[in-house]
Design an enzyme around this catalytic site. Structure first.
Site, PDB file in Angstrom:
ATOM      1  N   SER A  30       0.838  -1.188   0.000  1.00 51.17           N
ATOM      2  CA  SER A  30       0.000   0.000   0.000  1.00 51.17           C
ATOM      3  C   SER A  30       0.878   1.244   0.000  1.00 51.17           C
ATOM      4  CB  SER A  30      -0.900   0.009   1.241  1.00 51.17           C
ATOM      5  OG  SER A  30      -1.533   1.253   1.449  1.00 51.17           O
TER       6      SER A  30
ATOM      7  N   TYR B 223      -3.360  -1.302   9.744  1.00 48.91           N
ATOM      8  CA  TYR B 223      -3.249  -1.556   8.308  1.00 48.91           C
ATOM      9  C   TYR B 223      -1.866  -1.162   7.795  1.00 48.91           C
ATOM     10  CZ  TYR B 223      -4.479  -1.068   3.315  1.00 48.91           C
ATOM     11  OH  TYR B 223      -4.522  -1.158   1.936  1.00 48.91           O
TER      12      TYR B 223
END
Length: 256
Positions: A135, A148
């Protein structure tokens, strides 16, 4: 001639979003695709539509991974590629994040990626490819997504170590680092039949116009094209690298 003719590729989290677009594009480029997900109805429908194999996969479960490998080799005789796409996102400040929530994200995003590498790589011939989905937040910080971001940083570490350890077998391992992409993860309206998902997408564009240099949210099809590049011979001399696909978000803040 497709860029993936003769190859067999497993895509996790492939029932919708980025994984769905990756599965569709890979089939268009000639690959036999294994659609792997916990969303059985959607996954089976997609597999039937594109002529792929569906296998139920909870990425947290090693036995599920072994079943995917066995099903793929039984159906196609080999496995040439893996796209570790499956992941979850929860919004919470670090101080308000319950341990159970943190561990759930770790299990799906981080352990799931580890198990994919551990289980699938031994079944690959020399010259296979692994693409891990990290990400934008694996390259920097972002408030309210601490768990996350931690897992996505970890995926970059796993990618680099796997690239080193599998290089002798010419198995290339790289990572994609998407920024804001218009999927159900960032646009929950896509999961609500009563919602106007297209209007929600336009709203996201208006928001990201303020922070993303290219002035819009990304499309899952664009991430799929990066996954194709990293799975095909077009990237034959690339391994151990993160590839940011974020519309310029990570480049910095414009004050103009």
């Amino acid at each position: 001639m497709g860029k993936l003719d003769g190859r067999v590729v497993i895509v996790t989290g492939a029932a919708r979003g980025q994984g769905e677009q990756e599965a569709r594009l890979f089939r268009e480029e000639g690959a036999e695709v294994v659609v792997a997900d916990v969303l059985d109805d959607q996954g089976q429908d997609l597999a039937k539509e594109i002529g792929a194999l569906y296998v139920h996969l909870d990425v947290r479960r090693e036995d599920d991974w072994r079943r995917v490998v066995a099903s793929a080799t039984d159906a196609y005789g080999r496995i040439d590629g893996l796209v570790n796409n499956a992941g979850i996102l929860r919004f919470n400040t670090l101080l308000d994040t319950p341990v159970d929530e943190f561990m759930q994200i770790v299990e799906v995003n981080q352990v799931g990626c580890f198990l994919g590498i551990k289980t699938v790589a031994p079944a690959m011939p020399d010259g296979g490819t692994i693409v891990n989905t990290a990400s934008y937040t694996g390259m920097t910080g972002m408030a309210a997504v601490g768990a996350y971001a931690a897992t996505k940083h970890a995926i970059l570490g796993l990618t680099r170590v796997a690239a080193l350890e599998l290089a002798a077998r010419k198995i290339r391992v790289n990572a994609m680092c998407p920024g804001a992409i218009d999927t159900a993860m960032s646009n929950p309206a896509q999961l609500d039949p009563a919602a106007d998902a297209e209007e929600a997408s336009r709203g996201l564009d208006r928001f990201y116009r303020k922070v993303v240099p290219l002035g819009r949210i990304g499309k899952p099809e664009e991430v799929a094209r990066l996954a194709l590049f990293l799975t095909s011979d077009d990237s034959s001399y690339i391994t151990g690298q993160p590839f940011v696909i974020d519309g310029g978000w990570l480049a910095g803040v414009s004050i103009v």
